[in-house]
Structure formats: C-alpha cells, structure tokens
Design a protein around this motif. Structure first.
Motif, mmCIF file in Angstrom:
data_model
loop_
_atom_site.group_PDB
_atom_site.id
_atom_site.type_symbol
_atom_site.label_atom_id
_atom_site.label_comp_id
_atom_site.label_asym_id
_atom_site.label_seq_id
_atom_site.Cartn_x
_atom_site.Cartn_y
_atom_site.Cartn_z
ATOM 1 N N GLU A 33 0.829 -1.206 0.000
ATOM 2 C CA GLU A 33 0.000 0.000 0.000
ATOM 3 C C GLU A 33 0.865 1.260 0.000
ATOM 4 O OE1 GLU A 33 -3.966 -1.603 2.356
ATOM 5 O OE2 GLU A 33 -2.264 -0.863 3.517
ATOM 6 N N TYR A 34 1.952 1.231 0.763
ATOM 7 C CA TYR A 34 2.854 2.382 0.786
ATOM 8 C C TYR A 34 3.450 2.650 -0.600
ATOM 9 C CZ TYR A 34 7.037 5.151 1.373
ATOM 10 O OH TYR A 34 7.992 6.110 1.213
ATOM 11 N N GLY A 37 0.791 4.034 -2.774
ATOM 12 C CA GLY A 37 0.520 5.422 -2.384
ATOM 13 C C GLY A 37 1.585 6.377 -2.887
ATOM 14 N N THR A 38 2.836 5.955 -2.823
ATOM 15 C CA THR A 38 3.932 6.779 -3.326
ATOM 16 C C THR A 38 3.789 6.998 -4.827
ATOM 17 O OG1 THR A 38 5.404 6.002 -1.589
ATOM 18 C CG2 THR A 38 6.446 6.918 -3.525
ATOM 19 N N SER A 50 -7.361 9.429 -7.584
ATOM 20 C CA SER A 50 -7.664 8.968 -6.220
ATOM 21 C C SER A 50 -9.169 8.870 -5.997
ATOM 22 C CB SER A 50 -7.042 9.912 -5.194
ATOM 23 O OG SER A 50 -5.642 9.888 -5.294
ATOM 24 N N TRP A 60 -8.635 0.681 -1.557
ATOM 25 C CA TRP A 60 -7.806 1.838 -1.893
ATOM 26 C C TRP A 60 -7.778 2.903 -0.803
ATOM 27 C CZ3 TRP A 60 -4.470 1.281 -5.582
ATOM 28 C CH2 TRP A 60 -4.712 0.308 -6.554
ATOM 29 N N GLU A 62 -6.638 3.111 2.369
ATOM 30 C CA GLU A 62 -5.354 3.328 3.039
ATOM 31 C C GLU A 62 -4.295 3.820 2.056
ATOM 32 O OE1 GLU A 62 -3.105 3.841 6.318
ATOM 33 O OE2 GLU A 62 -5.198 3.244 6.295
ATOM 34 N N VAL A 63 -4.335 3.318 0.825
ATOM 35 C CA VAL A 63 -3.379 3.758 -0.207
ATOM 36 C C VAL A 63 -3.507 5.261 -0.423
ATOM 37 C CG1 VAL A 63 -2.795 3.590 -2.670
ATOM 38 C CG2 VAL A 63 -3.306 1.511 -1.362
ATOM 39 N N ILE A 64 -4.745 5.736 -0.515
ATOM 40 C CA ILE A 64 -4.988 7.169 -0.738
ATOM 41 C C ILE A 64 -4.492 7.981 0.454
ATOM 42 C CG2 ILE A 64 -6.804 8.907 -1.027
ATOM 43 C CD1 ILE A 64 -8.336 6.652 -2.633
ATOM 44 N N LEU A 66 -2.113 7.163 2.548
ATOM 45 C CA LEU A 66 -0.649 7.139 2.527
ATOM 46 C C LEU A 66 -0.107 8.110 1.473
ATOM 47 C CD1 LEU A 66 -0.121 3.305 3.003
ATOM 48 C CD2 LEU A 66 0.650 5.095 4.576
ATOM 49 N N ALA A 67 -0.783 8.196 0.332
ATOM 50 C CA ALA A 67 -0.374 9.152 -0.710
ATOM 51 C C ALA A 67 -0.509 10.583 -0.200
ATOM 52 C CB ALA A 67 -1.215 8.949 -1.970
#
Length: 166
Positions: A33-34, A37-38, A50, A60, A62-64, A66-67
């Motif tokens: 996920e990190y 997100g990056t 997003s 998605w 947590e990915v968002i 983290l981004a």
C-alpha cells in the motif's frame, strides 16, 4: 543482476516472499500500500485518479491516505490533497453509500492535512466546513456500517477538537 537483487531482498531483508517460482509478493500488505501510495502521489492527475480509486472500494482507502501523507509531510504539498477533498466532497452531492464513503475519506484526508495547514487558506477553511457538515449529517442519518461510522466520527471529532483546543 536483477535476480541477485531479488534474492538479496528476499533472503536478507524479508521484503519479498516467493509465492511460486518467479512469482513474488510482499509479506505485509502495508508495504504494498505504501508503494502504491507513493506512486499515486506522483500522478499529475492525483485528485481525479484517487477519487476514481475511492469509488472502487475500501481496498484503496489506506493507499490514498498514505499518498496524502507523502504529499503533505514529505513534499509539503497541500494543493493536491485539497483538490482531492473537493473531488470527494463536491458542493452538490446526493447522499448515497459511495458518496458517504467518499465524505468519510475526505474527513480522514483532512486529519492528514491538519487544521493548521487547512485553516490557513480560504479554500482549506471552506472545504473543512463542508466536510465537517457532511460528516455530521452522515452520522445523524446512521449511514455506513458501524465500523465506518465510528471512523467517520473520529475524523469529525478530530476536527472539532482541533477547533476547540487548536
């Protein structure tokens, strides 16, 4: 060279698991996920991409976040996260499960941005008020699952506490 790097990462760092011959995965989803997100944070169409991913489901979420965290804390960029909040919580939106989940995500994006950064601009203050009002209505209606409502309430409460104790 690539096989040597993969072998080193797999054996020494434990960041890759060989699921089957030449098929690798990560031992923990958070690392994946990190990285996602990056990658997402670097997308020029970050907000639209997003928001589209948010509609695909909870995978998605947590990915968002983290981004957004990367943009705010590493890059010092709040414009992309503000644009995302505007996409997630537009001025006119009909209540629906998808709209409610996007509002909850917008509230959590504001938790990442922080009140100091958000309240310092006219746009940030307007978006913060819109999101808080929508979160309050969402909670009053009893929308979303209990766990999602609790998380939305925490996002709203975080903003309210920052207002009270700034």
């Amino acid at each position: 060279w690539a096989l040597h790097v993969i072998e080193t990462i797999k054996l020494r760092a434990g960041l890759l698991l060989e699921r089957s011959p030449e098929v690798y995965g990560f031992p923990h989803r958070t690392f994946q996920e990190y990285l996602a997100g990056t990658h997402l944070a670097a997308d020029p169409a970050f907000a639209k991409r997003s928001a589209a991913l948010a509609e695909e489901g909870a995978l998605w979420h947590e990915v968002i976040l983290l981004a957004v965290g990367k943009l705010v804390f590493q890059d010092g960029d709040t414009s992309k996260p503000f644009t995302l909040v505007a996409e997630l919580c537009p001025v006119k939106a009909r209540p629906s499960k998808k709209a409610d989940r996007k509002t909850w995500l917008a509230g959590e994006v504001f938790c990442e941005i922080g009140k100091q950064r958000a309240g310092g601009t006219k746009l940030g203050a307007e978006l913060l008020e819109r999101v808080c009002n929508r979160l309050q209505r969402l909670l009053e209606r009893g929308a979303l699952s209990t766990v999602e409502r609790a998380a939305a309430g925490i996002a709203l409460g975080t903003q309210a506490l920052k207002d009270a104790y700034g």
